[in-house]
Enzyme design. Structure first.
Site, PDB file in Angstrom:
ATOM      1  N   ASP A 137      72.411 -24.975 -25.292  1.00 32.84           N
ATOM      2  CA  ASP A 137      72.297 -23.565 -24.923  1.00 32.84           C
ATOM      3  C   ASP A 137      73.516 -22.799 -25.415  1.00 32.84           C
ATOM      4  O   ASP A 137      73.988 -21.878 -24.755  1.00 32.84           O
ATOM      5  CB  ASP A 137      72.158 -23.444 -23.407  1.00 32.84           C
ATOM      6  CG  ASP A 137      71.744 -22.039 -22.972  1.00 32.84           C
ATOM      7  OD1 ASP A 137      72.002 -21.672 -21.810  1.00 32.84           O
ATOM      8  OD2 ASP A 137      71.183 -21.301 -23.811  1.00 32.84           O
ATOM      9  N   LYS A 140      73.059 -20.743 -31.668  1.00 36.01           N
ATOM     10  CA  LYS A 140      71.863 -21.400 -32.234  1.00 36.01           C
ATOM     11  C   LYS A 140      72.145 -22.082 -33.562  1.00 36.01           C
ATOM     12  O   LYS A 140      71.492 -23.062 -33.876  1.00 36.01           O
ATOM     13  CB  LYS A 140      70.720 -20.389 -32.368  1.00 36.01           C
ATOM     14  CG  LYS A 140      70.539 -19.492 -31.141  1.00 36.01           C
ATOM     15  CD  LYS A 140      70.482 -20.289 -29.865  1.00 36.01           C
ATOM     16  CE  LYS A 140      70.989 -19.530 -28.640  1.00 36.01           C
ATOM     17  NZ  LYS A 140      71.356 -20.453 -27.541  1.00 36.01           N
ATOM     18  N   ASP A 165      67.399 -24.407 -25.331  1.00 38.74           N
ATOM     19  CA  ASP A 165      67.021 -23.064 -24.916  1.00 38.74           C
ATOM     20  C   ASP A 165      66.912 -22.157 -26.148  1.00 38.74           C
ATOM     21  O   ASP A 165      67.472 -22.462 -27.203  1.00 38.74           O
ATOM     22  CB  ASP A 165      68.075 -22.495 -23.950  1.00 38.74           C
ATOM     23  CG  ASP A 165      67.624 -21.183 -23.312  1.00 38.74           C
ATOM     24  OD1 ASP A 165      68.496 -20.386 -22.925  1.00 38.74           O
ATOM     25  OD2 ASP A 165      66.400 -20.950 -23.221  1.00 38.74           O
ATOM     26  N   ASN A 166      66.162 -21.063 -26.027  1.00 36.77           N
ATOM     27  CA  ASN A 166      66.146 -19.985 -27.034  1.00 36.77           C
ATOM     28  C   ASN A 166      65.606 -20.376 -28.403  1.00 36.77           C
ATOM     29  O   ASN A 166      66.042 -19.834 -29.420  1.00 36.77           O
ATOM     30  CB  ASN A 166      67.561 -19.415 -27.233  1.00 36.77           C
ATOM     31  CG  ASN A 166      68.230 -19.075 -25.949  1.00 36.77           C
ATOM     32  OD1 ASN A 166      69.229 -19.668 -25.576  1.00 36.77           O
ATOM     33  ND2 ASN A 166      67.674 -18.118 -25.218  1.00 36.77           N
ATOM     34  N   GLU A 195      65.039 -14.773 -20.585  1.00 38.33           N
ATOM     35  CA  GLU A 195      65.483 -14.540 -19.212  1.00 38.33           C
ATOM     36  C   GLU A 195      65.392 -13.064 -18.813  1.00 38.33           C
ATOM     37  O   GLU A 195      65.787 -12.180 -19.561  1.00 38.33           O
ATOM     38  CB  GLU A 195      66.949 -15.022 -19.014  1.00 38.33           C
ATOM     39  CG  GLU A 195      67.929 -14.614 -20.082  1.00 38.33           C
ATOM     40  CD  GLU A 195      68.052 -15.643 -21.181  1.00 38.33           C
ATOM     41  OE1 GLU A 195      67.109 -16.399 -21.405  1.00 38.33           O
ATOM     42  OE2 GLU A 195      69.085 -15.672 -21.841  1.00 38.33           O
TER      43      GLU A 195
HETATM   44  O1  LIG Z   1      69.630 -17.420 -23.600  1.00 35.76           O
HETATM   45  C1  LIG Z   1      70.308 -16.722 -24.565  1.00 35.76           C
HETATM   46  C2  LIG Z   1      69.887 -15.466 -24.985  1.00 35.76           C
HETATM   47  C3  LIG Z   1      70.608 -14.772 -25.978  1.00 35.76           C
HETATM   48  C4  LIG Z   1      70.135 -13.428 -26.407  1.00 35.76           C
HETATM   49  C5  LIG Z   1      71.053 -12.404 -26.642  1.00 35.76           C
HETATM   50  C6  LIG Z   1      70.608 -11.139 -27.020  1.00 35.76           C
HETATM   51  C7  LIG Z   1      69.240 -10.898 -27.153  1.00 35.76           C
HETATM   52  F1  LIG Z   1      68.812  -9.676 -27.498  1.00 35.76           F
HETATM   53  C8  LIG Z   1      68.321 -11.906 -26.916  1.00 35.76           C
HETATM   54  C9  LIG Z   1      68.774 -13.176 -26.542  1.00 35.76           C
HETATM   55  C10 LIG Z   1      71.749 -15.341 -26.538  1.00 35.76           C
HETATM   56  C11 LIG Z   1      72.181 -16.619 -26.131  1.00 35.76           C
HETATM   57  C12 LIG Z   1      73.338 -17.242 -26.655  1.00 35.76           C
HETATM   58  N1  LIG Z   1      73.709 -18.466 -26.214  1.00 35.76           N
HETATM   59  C13 LIG Z   1      72.948 -19.092 -25.280  1.00 35.76           C
HETATM   60  N2  LIG Z   1      71.848 -18.562 -24.724  1.00 35.76           N
HETATM   61  C14 LIG Z   1      71.444 -17.324 -25.129  1.00 35.76           C
HETATM   62 MG   LIG Z   2      70.202 -19.495 -23.553  1.00 36.81          MG
END
Ligand SMILES: Oc1cc(-c2ccc(F)cc2)cc2cncnc12
Ligand SMILES: [Mg+2]
Length: 210
Positions: A137, A140, A165-166, A195
């Site tokens: 997490d 990326k 995640d993501n 989230e």
């Molecule tokens: O869960 C996450 C979400 C996002 C993120 C940020 C901005 C956006 F617009 C969409 C998603 C960034 C992350 C970086 N590291 C770990 N987890 C993350």
């Molecule tokens: Mg994340």
């Protein structure tokens, strides 16, 4: 297989209760200020995978404020260990407080540093042979190189579970391509949402086959 269980949490907000810490962070991030915690919806999928694996050793890459650290650690069996790595010292300091408030310090070891430097040192510095579960997490672009590094360092064993995640938003296309096409992984996508939003995102669960 870890299926999405309805995840209802009824907790009263007081210290030493991981559930109330989780609820407080979710409430704040949903109603006041968005933050990049894995959140309650993907968090329920995380919970079901942690419960299914019932890991003795866990590695989390990307602690942030400690939300998923608390979610994972609260489900661990008594002598299990969670090592969590955070690059940013400011958020690491916050995470230490969140973990302490949840009363989970003795299950969690928070390390500050870069994954590329840290992963090769885990065996000798932390006495860990292999990880039963890894939660990816962090940034990326590092999912794939860090996974290859964990393989090379012998940190994965037959049956080790990677949960990322993501994989849709912000997305980790090279990582997905790798775990889905490699004969060394059995991969499955758990569709969910970014989230606290309606945007699609999800978790990729990949079992290392050795
Ligand atoms: O869960 C996450 C979400 C996002 C993120 C940020 C901005 C956006 F617009 C969409 C998603 C960034 C992350 C970086 N590291 C770990 N987890 C993350
Ligand atoms: Mg994340």
């Amino acid at each position: 297989e870890a299926d999405r269980k309805e995840c209802t949490q009824v907790t009263h907000v007081h210290e030493w209760d991981p559930g109330s810490v989780i609820q407080a962070i979710d409430h704040y991030c949903r109603n006041k200020e968005w933050a990049m915690n894995v959140g309650d919806e993907k968090g329920c999928i995380l919970d079901s995978v942690v419960s299914e694996v019932n890991p003795a050793t866990v590695l989390e890459l990307g602690t942030y404020c400690g939300y998923s650290t608390v979610r994972i650690a609260r489900l661990l069996p008594p002598h299990a260990k969670l090592i969590t790595l955070e690059f940013n010292p400011a958020v690491a300091a916050i995470a230490r407080q969140v973990i302490a408030w949840a009363g989970l310090e003795d299950k969690v070891q928070l390390v500050e540093g870069a994954s590329g430097d840290f992963i090769p040192r885990i065996k000798e510095q932390f006495g860990v042979k292999t990880f039963d579960l890894v939660f990816l997490d962090h940034w990326k672009e590092y999912y794939l190189p860090d996974t290859k590094l964990m393989e090379e360092c012998g940190l994965l064993r037959k049956g080790s579970v990677l949960l990322a995640d993501n994989v849709v938003c912000p997305g980790a296309p090279d990582y997905l391509e790798y775990v889905r096409s490699s004969p060394r992984y059995e991969s499955r996508y758990f569709k969910s949402h970014l989230e606290y939003t309606k945007v699609e995102d999800g978790l990729e669960k990949s079992v290392f086959l050795g």
